[in-house]
Design a protein around this motif. Structure first.
Motif, PDB file in Angstrom:
ATOM      1  N   ALA A  87      35.004  30.639  33.349  1.00  0.00           N
ATOM      2  CA  ALA A  87      33.930  31.595  33.648  1.00  0.00           C
ATOM      3  C   ALA A  87      33.468  31.559  35.091  1.00  0.00           C
ATOM      4  N   ASN A  88      33.739  30.459  35.809  1.00  0.00           N
ATOM      5  CA  ASN A  88      33.307  30.307  37.189  1.00  0.00           C
ATOM      6  C   ASN A  88      31.799  30.550  37.272  1.00  0.00           C
ATOM      7  N   VAL A  89      31.328  31.396  38.195  1.00  0.00           N
ATOM      8  CA  VAL A  89      29.889  31.601  38.367  1.00  0.00           C
ATOM      9  C   VAL A  89      29.364  32.766  37.540  1.00  0.00           C
ATOM     10  N   GLY A  90      30.240  33.402  36.746  1.00  0.00           N
ATOM     11  CA  GLY A  90      29.783  34.457  35.847  1.00  0.00           C
ATOM     12  C   GLY A  90      30.168  35.860  36.252  1.00  0.00           C
ATOM     13  N   GLN A  91      31.134  36.011  37.156  1.00  0.00           N
ATOM     14  CA  GLN A  91      31.505  37.349  37.631  1.00  0.00           C
ATOM     15  C   GLN A  91      31.992  38.239  36.483  1.00  0.00           C
ATOM     16  N   PHE A  92      32.877  37.707  35.634  1.00  0.00           N
ATOM     17  CA  PHE A  92      33.426  38.516  34.544  1.00  0.00           C
ATOM     18  C   PHE A  92      32.392  38.693  33.425  1.00  0.00           C
ATOM     19  N   SER A  93      31.659  37.649  33.127  1.00  0.00           N
ATOM     20  CA  SER A  93      30.604  37.772  32.117  1.00  0.00           C
ATOM     21  C   SER A  93      29.588  38.829  32.514  1.00  0.00           C
ATOM     22  N   LEU A  94      29.257  38.904  33.805  1.00  0.00           N
ATOM     23  CA  LEU A  94      28.297  39.897  34.270  1.00  0.00           C
ATOM     24  C   LEU A  94      28.854  41.310  34.119  1.00  0.00           C
ATOM     25  N   LEU A  95      30.149  41.478  34.380  1.00  0.00           N
ATOM     26  CA  LEU A  95      30.793  42.767  34.160  1.00  0.00           C
ATOM     27  C   LEU A  95      30.644  43.194  32.708  1.00  0.00           C
ATOM     28  N   VAL A  96      30.975  42.291  31.778  1.00  0.00           N
ATOM     29  CA  VAL A  96      30.922  42.621  30.352  1.00  0.00           C
ATOM     30  C   VAL A  96      29.481  42.806  29.895  1.00  0.00           C
TER      31      VAL A  96
ATOM     32  N   ARG B 285      27.948  39.574  22.512  1.00  0.00           N
ATOM     33  CA  ARG B 285      27.658  38.145  22.622  1.00  0.00           C
ATOM     34  C   ARG B 285      28.718  37.530  23.525  1.00  0.00           C
ATOM     35  N   ILE B 286      28.325  36.540  24.346  1.00  0.00           N
ATOM     36  CA  ILE B 286      29.252  35.914  25.281  1.00  0.00           C
ATOM     37  C   ILE B 286      29.224  34.403  25.089  1.00  0.00           C
ATOM     38  N   VAL B 287      30.401  33.818  24.900  1.00  0.00           N
ATOM     39  CA  VAL B 287      30.573  32.369  24.879  1.00  0.00           C
ATOM     40  C   VAL B 287      31.486  32.030  26.044  1.00  0.00           C
ATOM     41  N   ALA B 288      30.979  31.273  27.006  1.00  0.00           N
ATOM     42  CA  ALA B 288      31.696  31.005  28.244  1.00  0.00           C
ATOM     43  C   ALA B 288      32.031  29.525  28.375  1.00  0.00           C
ATOM     44  N   PHE B 289      33.125  29.244  29.094  1.00  0.00           N
ATOM     45  CA  PHE B 289      33.591  27.874  29.294  1.00  0.00           C
ATOM     46  C   PHE B 289      33.882  27.659  30.775  1.00  0.00           C
ATOM     47  N   GLU B 290      33.216  26.666  31.372  1.00  0.00           N
ATOM     48  CA  GLU B 290      33.419  26.324  32.774  1.00  0.00           C
ATOM     49  C   GLU B 290      33.194  24.817  32.959  1.00  0.00           C
TER      50      GLU B 290
ATOM     51  N   TYR C 245      26.175  29.842  37.051  1.00  0.00           N
ATOM     52  CA  TYR C 245      26.282  30.682  35.860  1.00  0.00           C
ATOM     53  C   TYR C 245      24.995  30.595  35.040  1.00  0.00           C
ATOM     54  N   GLU C 246      24.522  29.388  34.819  1.00  0.00           N
ATOM     55  CA  GLU C 246      23.314  29.216  34.004  1.00  0.00           C
ATOM     56  C   GLU C 246      22.097  29.853  34.663  1.00  0.00           C
ATOM     57  N   ARG C 247      21.998  29.756  35.974  1.00  0.00           N
ATOM     58  CA  ARG C 247      20.865  30.394  36.652  1.00  0.00           C
ATOM     59  C   ARG C 247      20.951  31.915  36.522  1.00  0.00           C
ATOM     60  N   LEU C 248      22.148  32.467  36.615  1.00  0.00           N
ATOM     61  CA  LEU C 248      22.324  33.912  36.537  1.00  0.00           C
ATOM     62  C   LEU C 248      21.874  34.453  35.186  1.00  0.00           C
ATOM     63  N   PHE C 249      22.213  33.741  34.111  1.00  0.00           N
ATOM     64  CA  PHE C 249      21.942  34.249  32.764  1.00  0.00           C
ATOM     65  C   PHE C 249      20.801  33.502  32.066  1.00  0.00           C
TER      66      PHE C 249
ATOM     67  N   LEU D  38      37.081  39.839  22.486  1.00  0.00           N
ATOM     68  CA  LEU D  38      37.888  39.820  23.705  1.00  0.00           C
ATOM     69  C   LEU D  38      37.975  38.383  24.197  1.00  0.00           C
ATOM     70  N   LEU D  39      39.194  37.870  24.327  1.00  0.00           N
ATOM     71  CA  LEU D  39      39.440  36.538  24.887  1.00  0.00           C
ATOM     72  C   LEU D  39      39.948  36.716  26.308  1.00  0.00           C
ATOM     73  N   LYS D  40      39.159  36.271  27.283  1.00  0.00           N
ATOM     74  CA  LYS D  40      39.552  36.373  28.698  1.00  0.00           C
ATOM     75  C   LYS D  40      39.971  34.991  29.190  1.00  0.00           C
ATOM     76  N   LEU D  41      41.130  34.933  29.843  1.00  0.00           N
ATOM     77  CA  LEU D  41      41.681  33.672  30.340  1.00  0.00           C
ATOM     78  C   LEU D  41      41.865  33.746  31.844  1.00  0.00           C
ATOM     79  N   ASP D  42      41.178  32.860  32.549  1.00  0.00           N
ATOM     80  CA  ASP D  42      41.345  32.731  34.002  1.00  0.00           C
ATOM     81  C   ASP D  42      41.374  31.236  34.303  1.00  0.00           C
TER      82      ASP D  42
END
Length: 264
Positions: free
Chosen positions: A55-64, A72-77, A86-90, A164-168
């Motif tokens: 998820a890095n800093v949340g760029q893709f999560s923010l798009l979605v 609902r978003i479950v992120a892994f970083e 990421y946590e500060r952003l969301f 949707l499963l996103k892999l980066d």
């Protein structure tokens, strides 16, 4: 997923897109640019749950979150620095959960190879091809991070479809997929950054990933953001895969946390 935007005209065009929606502007205020280069792939997809791996800093999560505000978003970083951003952003968003660990095919700890650009760090060693192709991505250290199987921390019954499963994950795609073999049947689409050149040592390249996902029931549905090197060779692309066996089925979401040790 590296941005395909280069040069001043490209950056200016991206800035205009980032200013076009309130959700994107909120990200800019927090120092995070939404991954708008993926809009074409993601805008029309139905998304009830995003599993954002890498998820890095949340760029893709923010798009979605902006395009699909009910998802609902479950992120892994696994790296603390981007995870903190990421946590500060969301902060305060009850529909987003961040898990601070890596994903793979086995439980345990692993060495992550830190790139000078943290978003290019990998559980695989960084190869000379990566350093030659993307300046400033050389290895600057290592760190030990916890690794879990996605099967072990996420139950398909806890997901609201479509999924949707996103892999980066910088060459670790197949390891993540193998660690979710029991849950892939609940996934509608996989969106993955894949490589045509070995940017990381031991990295499975695009044909291997395409073949593996095809055997698991996923057909290649689109190719986006192709990047090339100075010789004109294809380097990376973002690929969308569709589960040929899935219909749009919505499961009741679980009220419990996903991450290990998350509050229930």
């Amino acid at each position: 997923m590296r941005s395909g935007v280069t040069g001043l005209p490209g950056r200016a065009a991206k800035l205009l897109r980032l200013l076009s929606r309130p959700g994107y502007r909120r990200g800019l205020a927090a120092g995070v640019a939404a991954a708008v280069e993926h809009e074409a792939a993601i805008r029309a997809l139905p998304v009830g749950t995003l599993i954002d791996v890498g998820a890095n800093v949340g760029q893709f999560s923010l798009l979605v979150r902006t395009l699909h505000p009910a998802a609902r978003i479950v992120a892994f970083e696994p790296l603390a620095e981007p995870a903190d951003r990421y946590e500060r952003l969301f902060a305060g968003d009850p529909a987003i959960e961040l898990c601070r660990h890596a994903l793979g095919s086995a439980e345990g700890n692993a060495t992550i190879h830190l790139s000078r650009r943290l978003d290019s760090s990998s559980l695989l060693p960084i190869s000379p091809v990566q350093e030659r192709t993307f300046a400033g991505t050389d290895e600057v250290g290592v760190r030990t991070v916890p690794v879990h199987r996605l099967d072990a921390v996420l139950r398909p019954a806890a997901l609201t479809g479509p999924v949707l499963l996103k892999l980066d994950v910088q060459g670790f795609e197949l390891e993540v997929i193998r660690g979710f073999a029991g849950g892939l049947a609940a996934v509608d689409h996989v969106y993955a950054e894949v490589s045509f050149l070995p940017l990381y040592e031991g990295q499975p390249l695009a044909p291997v990933i395409i073949a593996d996902l095809h055997e698991r029931g996923f057909d290649l549905a689109g190719v986006y953001n192709l990047s090339t090197d100075r010789e004109g060779r294809s380097v990376q692309a973002d690929m969308l895969f569709a589960n040929r066996r899935r219909s749009a089925v919505t499961a009741a979401p679980s009220p419990a946390g996903i991450c290990p040790d998350a509050p229930g």
